[in-house]
Write a protein that holds these residues in place. Sequence first.
Motif, PDB file in Angstrom:
ATOM      1  N   CYS A  52       0.834  -1.205   0.000  1.00  0.00           N
ATOM      2  CA  CYS A  52       0.000   0.000   0.000  1.00  0.00           C
ATOM      3  C   CYS A  52       0.872   1.259   0.000  1.00  0.00           C
ATOM      4  CB  CYS A  52      -0.913   0.016   1.226  1.00  0.00           C
ATOM      5  SG  CYS A  52      -2.174  -1.276   1.240  1.00  0.00           S
ATOM      6  N   ILE A  53       1.937   1.214   0.786  1.00  0.00           N
ATOM      7  CA  ILE A  53       2.815   2.377   0.905  1.00  0.00           C
ATOM      8  C   ILE A  53       3.496   2.679  -0.424  1.00  0.00           C
ATOM      9  CG2 ILE A  53       4.913   3.273   1.992  1.00  0.00           C
ATOM     10  CD1 ILE A  53       4.126   1.683   4.498  1.00  0.00           C
ATOM     11  N   PHE A  54       4.042   1.637  -1.062  1.00  0.00           N
ATOM     12  CA  PHE A  54       4.793   1.845  -2.296  1.00  0.00           C
ATOM     13  C   PHE A  54       3.891   2.000  -3.516  1.00  0.00           C
ATOM     14  CE2 PHE A  54       8.070  -0.107   0.388  1.00  0.00           C
ATOM     15  CZ  PHE A  54       9.119   0.779   0.170  1.00  0.00           C
ATOM     16  N   ALA A  55       2.710   1.365  -3.496  1.00  0.00           N
ATOM     17  CA  ALA A  55       1.818   1.414  -4.654  1.00  0.00           C
ATOM     18  C   ALA A  55       0.823   2.569  -4.593  1.00  0.00           C
ATOM     19  CB  ALA A  55       1.056   0.095  -4.800  1.00  0.00           C
ATOM     20  N   PHE A  56       0.624   3.146  -3.401  1.00  0.00           N
ATOM     21  CA  PHE A  56      -0.370   4.218  -3.280  1.00  0.00           C
ATOM     22  C   PHE A  56       0.190   5.491  -2.652  1.00  0.00           C
ATOM     23  CE2 PHE A  56      -3.761   6.423  -0.917  1.00  0.00           C
ATOM     24  CZ  PHE A  56      -4.630   6.713  -1.973  1.00  0.00           C
ATOM     25  N   TYR A  57       0.662   5.389  -1.412  1.00  0.00           N
ATOM     26  CA  TYR A  57       1.037   6.589  -0.681  1.00  0.00           C
ATOM     27  C   TYR A  57       2.189   7.356  -1.326  1.00  0.00           C
ATOM     28  CZ  TYR A  57      -2.141   5.220   3.029  1.00  0.00           C
ATOM     29  OH  TYR A  57      -3.274   4.899   3.735  1.00  0.00           O
ATOM     30  N   ILE A  58       3.244   6.674  -1.699  1.00  0.00           N
ATOM     31  CA  ILE A  58       4.387   7.358  -2.311  1.00  0.00           C
ATOM     32  C   ILE A  58       4.012   7.988  -3.652  1.00  0.00           C
ATOM     33  CG2 ILE A  58       6.690   7.031  -3.301  1.00  0.00           C
ATOM     34  CD1 ILE A  58       7.270   5.047  -1.080  1.00  0.00           C
ATOM     35  N   PRO A  59       3.346   7.253  -4.590  1.00  0.00           N
ATOM     36  CA  PRO A  59       2.929   7.901  -5.840  1.00  0.00           C
ATOM     37  C   PRO A  59       1.992   9.082  -5.623  1.00  0.00           C
ATOM     38  CG  PRO A  59       2.807   5.518  -6.066  1.00  0.00           C
ATOM     39  CD  PRO A  59       3.064   5.802  -4.613  1.00  0.00           C
ATOM     40  N   VAL A  60       1.083   8.955  -4.655  1.00  0.00           N
ATOM     41  CA  VAL A  60       0.145  10.047  -4.399  1.00  0.00           C
ATOM     42  C   VAL A  60       0.869  11.286  -3.880  1.00  0.00           C
ATOM     43  CG1 VAL A  60      -1.674  10.793  -2.805  1.00  0.00           C
ATOM     44  CG2 VAL A  60      -1.945   8.676  -4.092  1.00  0.00           C
ATOM     45  N   ILE A  61       1.830  11.104  -2.999  1.00  0.00           N
ATOM     46  CA  ILE A  61       2.615  12.237  -2.496  1.00  0.00           C
ATOM     47  C   ILE A  61       3.352  12.913  -3.651  1.00  0.00           C
ATOM     48  CG2 ILE A  61       4.612  12.875  -1.084  1.00  0.00           C
ATOM     49  CD1 ILE A  61       3.708  10.713   0.907  1.00  0.00           C
ATOM     50  N   ILE A  62       3.915  12.109  -4.545  1.00  0.00           N
ATOM     51  CA  ILE A  62       4.623  12.657  -5.709  1.00  0.00           C
ATOM     52  C   ILE A  62       3.660  13.453  -6.581  1.00  0.00           C
ATOM     53  CG2 ILE A  62       5.807  12.059  -7.864  1.00  0.00           C
ATOM     54  CD1 ILE A  62       6.986   9.648  -6.369  1.00  0.00           C
ATOM     55  N   MET A  63       2.472  12.882  -6.857  1.00  0.00           N
ATOM     56  CA  MET A  63       1.486  13.569  -7.703  1.00  0.00           C
ATOM     57  C   MET A  63       1.004  14.866  -7.076  1.00  0.00           C
ATOM     58  SD  MET A  63      -0.905  10.638  -9.471  1.00  0.00           S
ATOM     59  CE  MET A  63      -1.089   9.568  -8.054  1.00  0.00           C
ATOM     60  N   LEU A  64       0.725  14.832  -5.783  1.00  0.00           N
ATOM     61  CA  LEU A  64       0.261  16.044  -5.108  1.00  0.00           C
ATOM     62  C   LEU A  64       1.334  17.128  -5.132  1.00  0.00           C
ATOM     63  CD1 LEU A  64      -1.638  14.558  -2.022  1.00  0.00           C
ATOM     64  CD2 LEU A  64      -2.628  15.620  -4.063  1.00  0.00           C
ATOM     65  N   SER A  65       2.580  16.739  -4.985  1.00  0.00           N
ATOM     66  CA  SER A  65       3.686  17.702  -5.037  1.00  0.00           C
ATOM     67  C   SER A  65       3.783  18.337  -6.418  1.00  0.00           C
ATOM     68  CB  SER A  65       5.010  17.003  -4.685  1.00  0.00           C
ATOM     69  OG  SER A  65       4.966  16.463  -3.383  1.00  0.00           O
ATOM     70  N   ILE A  66       3.634  17.504  -7.459  1.00  0.00           N
ATOM     71  CA  ILE A  66       3.702  18.018  -8.834  1.00  0.00           C
ATOM     72  C   ILE A  66       2.554  18.979  -9.113  1.00  0.00           C
ATOM     73  CG2 ILE A  66       3.488  17.381 -11.271  1.00  0.00           C
ATOM     74  CD1 ILE A  66       5.006  14.810 -10.620  1.00  0.00           C
ATOM     75  N   TYR A  67       1.339  18.605  -8.702  1.00  0.00           N
ATOM     76  CA  TYR A  67       0.187  19.473  -8.953  1.00  0.00           C
ATOM     77  C   TYR A  67       0.254  20.756  -8.133  1.00  0.00           C
ATOM     78  CZ  TYR A  67      -2.444  16.499 -12.138  1.00  0.00           C
ATOM     79  OH  TYR A  67      -2.845  15.805 -13.249  1.00  0.00           O
TER      80      TYR A  67
END
Length: 300
Positions: A171-186
């Motif tokens: 969950c951490i590697f497949a969801f939380y980390i990508p989501v943090i990256i996406m939110l930072s980019i947006y």
Amino acid sequence: MFLSLRSPLCVLSYIILGLLSVVTVCGNLLVIISVMYFKQLHTPTNSLILSLSVADLLVGVLVFPFSMAFTVTSCWYHEDLFCKIRGSFDVSLSTCSILNLCCISIDRYYAVCKPLIYRTKINDHVVVIMILVCWGISALIGIGVIIAGFNQGKCEGSCLLDALISTTMGCIFAFYIPVIIMLSIYLKIFLVAQKQARSIQNTKSGATVSKLERKATKTLAIVLGVFLLCWTPYFICMIFQPLLYLSTPVAVIETLNWFTLSNSMLNPFIYAFFYSWFRSAFRMIISGKIFQGDFANSKL
């Protein structure tokens, strides 16, 4: 306690969930046909949207039927193979959706923040590589989770729960980390777009292009927001459950899971609501107009 196969509630559940599946498949099929048929929609961003729609379509075709059977009858009659197949499709396609959204956020970053080099950085070749990487990683994760022991042992009413506990790190590697990256980019995109809006002193055409890019970014950010709204409760439950040694009822897990699956149904409605060209494309497809002549070059 799960429903009897002959009970009215069971039949009603199958009808409702079946309708969700049909709407998901039809909606995403409209997006796929639109992007593939109309040349105006042949852009890098729409290619990534196409990839996302294919993942959502497969959720409707593959994950929904397995989830319907599990929700209504549990795994009692299918032993552990049933849950393994369901888990593999679920994990693979949800990971693929997340990775596609990551790629879309990268595309939007270059379109808004670095417009002068956008066409050189995000071209057809790069987009194809992005899509292949998304699907390749997703397939490997789906296979790897099975090999690593996902849903091992007899499949009982709590088989899904046990599987989710065993994949907390996933969950951490497949969801939380990508989501943090996406939110930072947006967030970066939002700040740059605000700065552009205040200081734009370009030509009218340049201003129009910038406005269109910001609108596209806003729409795709809404797609990300809806994704987070649907998926976050599920992953919050999954991440805290093993840490607190709590046993969440299977009914709760199933409700959250169906909330996540509904995300695959919602994206086509977002495109139709915010993009006039998608609305036009949908109308032409639904009315059968594209079968009456060559409208691939139509202005949408």
